[in-house]
Design a protein around this motif. Structure first.
Motif, PDB file in Angstrom:
ATOM      1  N   ASP A 193       0.845  -1.180   0.000  1.00 12.43           N
ATOM      2  CA  ASP A 193       0.000   0.000   0.000  1.00 12.43           C
ATOM      3  C   ASP A 193       0.891   1.244   0.000  1.00 12.43           C
ATOM      4  N   GLU A 194       0.588   2.183  -0.901  1.00 11.76           N
ATOM      5  CA  GLU A 194       1.493   3.312  -1.074  1.00 11.76           C
ATOM      6  C   GLU A 194       1.687   4.110   0.217  1.00 11.76           C
ATOM      7  N   ALA A 195       0.596   4.381   0.886  1.00  8.27           N
ATOM      8  CA  ALA A 195       0.685   5.168   2.110  1.00  8.27           C
ATOM      9  C   ALA A 195       1.528   4.432   3.138  1.00  8.27           C
ATOM     10  N   PHE A 196       1.293   3.122   3.241  1.00  6.68           N
ATOM     11  CA  PHE A 196       2.043   2.314   4.199  1.00  6.68           C
ATOM     12  C   PHE A 196       3.542   2.342   3.853  1.00  6.68           C
ATOM     13  N   ALA A 197       3.839   2.129   2.556  1.00 10.39           N
ATOM     14  CA  ALA A 197       5.235   2.089   2.127  1.00 10.39           C
ATOM     15  C   ALA A 197       5.931   3.411   2.401  1.00 10.39           C
ATOM     16  N   TYR A 236       9.626   6.684   5.713  1.00 11.79           N
ATOM     17  CA  TYR A 236      10.002   7.827   6.546  1.00 11.79           C
ATOM     18  C   TYR A 236      10.283   7.415   7.983  1.00 11.79           C
ATOM     19  N   VAL A 237       9.595   6.395   8.469  1.00 11.39           N
ATOM     20  CA  VAL A 237       9.907   5.901   9.815  1.00 11.39           C
ATOM     21  C   VAL A 237      11.335   5.365   9.836  1.00 11.39           C
ATOM     22  N   LEU A 241      23.504  -1.991  11.173  1.00 15.80           N
ATOM     23  CA  LEU A 241      22.248  -2.666  10.837  1.00 15.80           C
ATOM     24  C   LEU A 241      21.253  -1.668  10.251  1.00 15.80           C
ATOM     25  N   ALA A 242      21.170  -0.493  10.904  1.00 16.78           N
ATOM     26  CA  ALA A 242      20.222   0.518  10.423  1.00 16.78           C
ATOM     27  C   ALA A 242      20.543   0.927   8.996  1.00 16.78           C
ATOM     28  N   SER A 243      21.841   1.042   8.670  1.00 18.65           N
ATOM     29  CA  SER A 243      22.231   1.411   7.308  1.00 18.65           C
ATOM     30  C   SER A 243      21.730   0.368   6.319  1.00 18.65           C
ATOM     31  N   ILE A 300      17.488  -1.382   2.145  1.00 18.66           N
ATOM     32  CA  ILE A 300      16.408  -2.236   1.642  1.00 18.66           C
ATOM     33  C   ILE A 300      15.081  -1.481   1.656  1.00 18.66           C
ATOM     34  N   ALA A 301      14.847  -0.763   2.769  1.00 15.61           N
ATOM     35  CA  ALA A 301      13.591  -0.005   2.869  1.00 15.61           C
ATOM     36  C   ALA A 301      13.506   1.041   1.765  1.00 15.61           C
ATOM     37  N   SER A 302      14.647   1.668   1.465  1.00 18.22           N
ATOM     38  CA  SER A 302      14.633   2.720   0.450  1.00 18.22           C
ATOM     39  C   SER A 302      14.340   2.143  -0.925  1.00 18.22           C
ATOM     40  N   ILE A 303      15.008   1.009  -1.224  1.00 18.40           N
ATOM     41  CA  ILE A 303      14.763   0.395  -2.532  1.00 18.40           C
ATOM     42  C   ILE A 303      13.287   0.004  -2.644  1.00 18.40           C
ATOM     43  N   THR A 304      12.763  -0.587  -1.550  1.00 23.69           N
ATOM     44  CA  THR A 304      11.348  -0.937  -1.551  1.00 23.69           C
ATOM     45  C   THR A 304      10.477   0.279  -1.794  1.00 23.69           C
ATOM     46  N   ALA A 305      10.822   1.375  -1.081  1.00 27.11           N
ATOM     47  CA  ALA A 305      10.013   2.588  -1.224  1.00 27.11           C
ATOM     48  C   ALA A 305      10.103   3.137  -2.630  1.00 27.11           C
TER      49      ALA A 305
END
Lengths: 378, 331, 110, 226
Positions: B188-192, B197-198, B222-224, B229-234
């Motif tokens: 879901d776009e809003a979720f992603a 941003y979180v 780990l955060a990096s 991964i989160a950024s690529i997903t987003a």
């Protein structure tokens, strides 16, 4: 960071001073290098902009062309086939084209004779010619073009217009005439065409309609616009590939030469590196300095040659390539290419020229850099 | 195989850099066995000198991998015309099963080489080569990755046939598939966007904490990685939509096209740099306890952390700007 | 006595070289963005759509070179699909493999 | 203070033509003194000089410079130590041809990344001190022997090292220039520098400013030199 920059600047200062001290050899090296890059870059830029030109210009080509094939050869298509094709659902503006080649014994050129569609009707006894034909026969508007049929009969046609020079890339060799003249000239019966072209109502259905056509006209070959575009796409890739393969050899020998040049350090260079190490330069200082030397030579030659190639292709119409493209043709279109560069190609060229050179010099550079500092004292 | 300059360049590049990593690894195994700093023997001296060559090689391999990553994607983009049904890079990469694994392997190899160079740099600051076994062990571990990357790429190009009907990005990155990429696109776009941003916020909190207190280096590394991964997903699930101003175009590669002003480079470059530096800083911080490294490494890790934070900040800024300026409104 | 006049560099090689390199790089990168000019192509495009042209008039030596996409499959490369033929232009042009491999044409090939 | 403990330097180690240039040698060089190593050619004194100056590493044994063990330092730190500690004047001066006097003097500081104008100023000041500022922009090929040596000395002093090392400094000079050289050395000693030289020139080792003369023969120190 400041220190790092200043360090690199100082090393470049020293490197350039060193290069200038061995001016003849290094400029020679750069000249050879630039030559190779220049040729490669010219070909790449030229083929890419031609490819782009083709894809832009031909994006308005007929969506589907239907040719009749007999014994594997292109043959005249009959009027009845046009009716069959027109009835296919989804086909639009189906019409027969009349075009063919004419070998002009007067000057050895090949013309493309063509009948324009209904919109562009040309009066009987008149022709419109491409700028290349006009040049080859030295014709102006109002003058007469004489053509001899294959039965020896002379045709006298008045030039009613010359196609614009801007369109020369597609129209250089065209001779447009009326249908009546065309049929008389080639002694064609009135119920045949060279081929059929049509558009499609919904462009997504091109393949489907092409399939339908080949089903109803099994003796035909169907060419779609995508085919044409893809043909030009791979045509220029192919040419590029061939040239690259040929010049790859030149490049290889150049890299071997570079290797040889770097590994065979002259006595004075060894002495110099020994002195530098003795006065307190570290191995990595020498490495960095020598790497700068490789980068300056290869990247410098690349940038210089690329700029030259760019000017050559887009401002001097790739004059040096003309003999290659022209071949035995008498008519060669004069055209200015719109500057159109493919970054991928340039990066590839960069990869191909700078990269192997620097790679080939790494080991020799390292061997130079690990000279013992006390060699100068022995 | 298609005879194409870019493909030849890529194969040449991978041959050279793999060869260099191979030489480095062979030499590394020698070091692991024979390194003895207290010896003044010629053998030890030669080994020490060869470390210079190896770092130069690895530097070269890193640059080569970075460039070839770009070329690889770009080439896929361009070759898509020659494949029936392919409309962008995704189609070309899907032309056979090796396309995407090659891409992923190249990315991993890039990060490994970057990490190695950072460790190498840290090691060079100390008087006694404290990390030498560590780093050459790591180099030997990189070797299989390098070899398989080269192998995958070779098989990809060897098996490339133009008449294969491939899928295009609108198929692969559309929600109704059942593979990972489809999962990404199907979020879901809003979720992603919220998740992205979180993650960004968490990354900055963890990063700033690490920068200021020098605590939590593992968490930062780990955060990096997670942020990457989160950024690529987003990017796949939502950011690309804003850039293309099209509610269903999910492709991560079309961003690199001139039509979108090459914005992909501005997005990916800081992301890759930031991730590499971030993981590097986090990893290196675990060596701070080594006495000979203590004084130089602390500063180095701090600089890396700061650079990583700045890179990610640039990345976040560009992404947010693209979303803000987009004519598309999803919510 | 002041050192300034004698100790300051007139110019540094690195500055000159780096400036030249920046110019070169700018030209290179700038060239990537050039050429969105479609105006000059208008006459040619007009001609293509009105006459239904399908090929570039780049090679006029032989018919399979002039109308590349319209040529008979067997006119070019008469002895072998990939052998070079005797027209110079033909050494630069690739055989049209696409038309051969595609399903649409298969039934017409035999 | 530089201390040698049982130092051996073997060339071509492991090969058939291996030979010990220095064998089990102990040595102490005091700070702020002038030490001369004398001995016939091939005695190993130049090798000893390279070991003192950290240009080569001993095959075995320990060397301490200012109480710091330097034998097992990686090359880059050895070089760093050398930059901070030693200035070298070579027998054949070893100036780089094609560069100006000023550029040659600036050479040791070139890769360090300090602002270039600052380095230039320092180099120029040194040339002034050695009275060859008028030649600053000449190419080194055009210099006379004495000027070349002064350039070499200026280069050795540019990083302000506490120790100056000179290999046969008077070998290429006539008597007058040799005395002038010894004057420069005396001046340096007065400034608190340590000087180590090799020489078989009596003008040097018999000079009254020399604090210690060490005779070397066959890679060992001779206890009773003639």
């Amino acid at each position: 960071m400041k220190i790092w920059i200043e360090r690199q600047r100082s090393l470049i200062d020293f490197t350039v001073a060193g290069l200038l001290r061995r001016k003849v050899r290094n400029l020679g090296l750069m000249a050879v290098y630039s030559c190779v890059v220049f040729i490669l870059a010219t070909v790449m830029l030229f083929t890419h902009s031609l490819r782009k030109e083709a894809s832009v210009l031909l994006s308005d080509a007929p969506e589907i062309t239907v040719q009749r094939v007999i014994m594997g050869r292109h043959a005249l298509i009959e009027h009845t086939d046009l009716d069959v094709v027109s009835k296919i659902r989804g086909a639009r503006h189906a019409r027969g084209r009349l075009w063919g080649y004419f070998y002009d014994t007067a000057n050895g050129a090949n013309y493309t004779l063509m009948v324009p569609d209904k919109v562009h009707t040309i009066k009987q006894g008149q022709v419109q010619i491409g700028a290349g034909v006009a040049r080859a026969r030295d014709l102006k508007k109002g003058k007469f073009l004489f053509l001899t049929t294959n039965r020896g009969k002379l045709f006298k046609l008045q030039v009613s217009g010359i196609l614009s020079t801007e369109s020369e890339l597609v129209s250089s060799d065209l001779v447009l005439m009326s249908e009546q003249d065309y049929r008389n000239f080639f002694r064609l019966p009135s119920n045949v065409y060279t081929d059929l072209v049509l558009n499609v109502r919904n462009s997504r259905e091109v393949t489907k309609i092409a399939e339908k056509i080949s089903a109803v006209l099994p003796d035909s070959r169907v060419i779609t616009r995508d085919d044409i575009l893809r043909t030009y796409e791979s045509l220029f890739s192919w040419r590029e590939g061939i040239l690259l393969a040929l010049l790859g050899g030149a490049l290889c020998s150049f890299i071997i030469f570079a290797w040889d040049k770097t590994s065979g350090l002259s006595a004075s260079e060894r002495q110099e590196i020994g002195i530098l190490k003795a006065v307190g330069w570290e191995t990595s200082d020498i490495l960095t300095m020598k790497l700068w030397e490789s980068v300056l030579i290869s990247l410098g030659a690349f940038l210089f040659a690329y700029t030259l190639a760019y000017l050559h292709v887009f401002y001097f119409s790739a004059g040096l390539l003309e003999p290659v493209l022209k071949g035995w043709a008498i008519l060669y279109p004069q055209f200015h290419l719109t500057p159109e560069v493919d970054p991928l190609q340039v990066m590839t060229l960069l990869f191909f020229t700078v990269f192997p050179y620097v790679a080939a010099t790494l080991v020799p550079i390292w061997r130079a850099a690990i000279i013992d500092p006390d060699t100068v004292m022995r | 195989m298609i005879f194409h300059p870019v493909i030849l360049a890529l194969l040449l590049g991978s041959l050279i850099s793999t060869l260099m990593i191979l030489i480095g690894a062979v030499f590394g195994s020698q070091i692991l066995r024979q390194w003895n700093l207290s010896s003044g023997s010629q053998k030890q001296l030669n080994m020490e000198r060869r470390t210079y060559l190896i770092s130069t090689f690895l530097m070269f391999a890193l640059i080569s991998e970075l460039l070839s990553l770009l070329l690889y994607v770009y080439n896929a983009e361009q070759m898509s015309v020659q494949f029936v049904g392919a409309m962008c890079a995704v189609g070309t990469l899907n032309a056979n099963i090796y396309g995407f694994p090659t891409l992923i392997a190249k990315i991993i190899l890039f990060f490994c080489a970057a990490l190695w160079l950072m460790i190498n740099h840290a090691d060079n600051q100390a008087h006694d080569y404290p990390l030498i076994r560590w780093k050459y062990g790591f180099l030997i571990a990189i070797l299989p990755i390098a070899l398989s990357t080269a192998g995958l790429q070779l098989s990809y190009f060897l098996n490339l046939e133009t008449d294969v009907i491939t899928s295009c990005c609108s198929k692969l990155f559309t929600p109704d598939g059942d593979n990972v990429t489809a999962e990404m696109a199907g979020l879901d776009e809003a979720f992603a966007l919220g998740l992205f941003y979180v993650c960004l916020a968490l990354f900055f909190i963890i990063g700033l904490r690490f920068y200021l207190t020098k605590h939590g280096h593992r968490l930062f590394a780990l955060a990096s990685a997670v942020l990457f991964i989160a950024s690529i997903t987003a990017v796949i699930s939502v950011i690309s939509l804003y850039v293309y101003e099209h509610p269903h175009h999910h492709c991560p590669f079309c961003l690199l096209k001139p039509e979108y002003n090459y914005i992909g480079y501005a997005i990916y470059l800081p992301l890759f740099v930031g991730t590499a530096l971030g993981t590097g800083a986090g990893t290196l911080a675990s060596f701070v306890q080594i006495p000979s490294l203590q004084e130089t490494l602390t500063g180095f890790v701090q600089r890396l952390t700061l650079a990583s934070l700045i890179s990610i900040l640039i990345f976040a800024g560009i992404v947010s700007g693209a979303i803000y300026l987009s004519a598309l409104r999803l919510f | 006595m002041s050192h300034k006049g004698k100790t300051a560099d007139r110019f540094r090689y690195s500055d000159v070289v780096l400036m030249l390199f920046s110019i070169g790089l700018l030209i290179m990168i700038g060239s990537f963005f050039g050429g969105r000019d479609t105006q000059s192509r208008a006459p040619a495009r007009e001609l293509v759509s009105s006459l239904g042209l399908s090929d570039l008039a780049l090679f006029t030596e032989a018919r399979y070179l002039r109308h590349l996409s319209q040529a008979d499959l067997h006119s070019a490369f008469q002895d072998h699909p990939v052998s070079f033929d005797h027209f110079p232009g033909g050494s630069l042009v690739m055989p049209r493999l696409i038309g051969i491999t595609e399903g649409v044409d298969h039934e017409n090939m035999d | 203070m530089i201390v040698f403990e049982n130092v051996t330097k073997t060339y071509n180690e492991g090969a058939e033509n291996a030979f010990n240039a220095i064998l089990n040698l102990d040595l102490t060089i005091n700070s702020r003194e002038i030490t001369v190593l004398r001995g016939p050619s091939g005695s190993g004194k130049t090798t000893l000089l390279t070991l003192i100056g950290g240009m080569a590493r001993p095959t075995s044994g320990r060397i301490h410079v200012a109480e710091r063990e330097v034998t097992s330092l990686p090359e880059r730190f050895l070089t760093k130590m050398r930059q901070d500690t030693f200035g070298f004047v070579f027998q054949s001066f070893n100036l780089i041809k094609g560069l100006s006097v000023l550029d040659n003097v600036m050479l040791p500081l070139t890769p360090l990344g300090r602002p270039r104008n600052q380095i230039r100023k320092e180099a120029y000041a040194l040339l002034e001190r050695l009275h060859i500022q008028s030649k600053a922009h000449n190419l080194v090929e055009t210099l006379s022997g004495g000027e070349a040596q002064r350039t070499a000395i200026a280069r050795a002093l540019i990083n302000n090292p506490p120790v100056l090392i000179a290999d046969e400094p008077t070998a290429n000079l006539d008597t007058g220039l040799s005395y002038a050289f010894m004057d420069i050395i005396k001046e340096l000693k007065d400034q608190g520098k340590t000087v180590v030289m090799t020489s078989h020139d009596p003008l040097v080792w018999k000079s009254e400013i020399v604090d210690q003369v060490i005779s070397v023969r066959d890679g060992k120190i001779e206890s009773n030199p003639t």
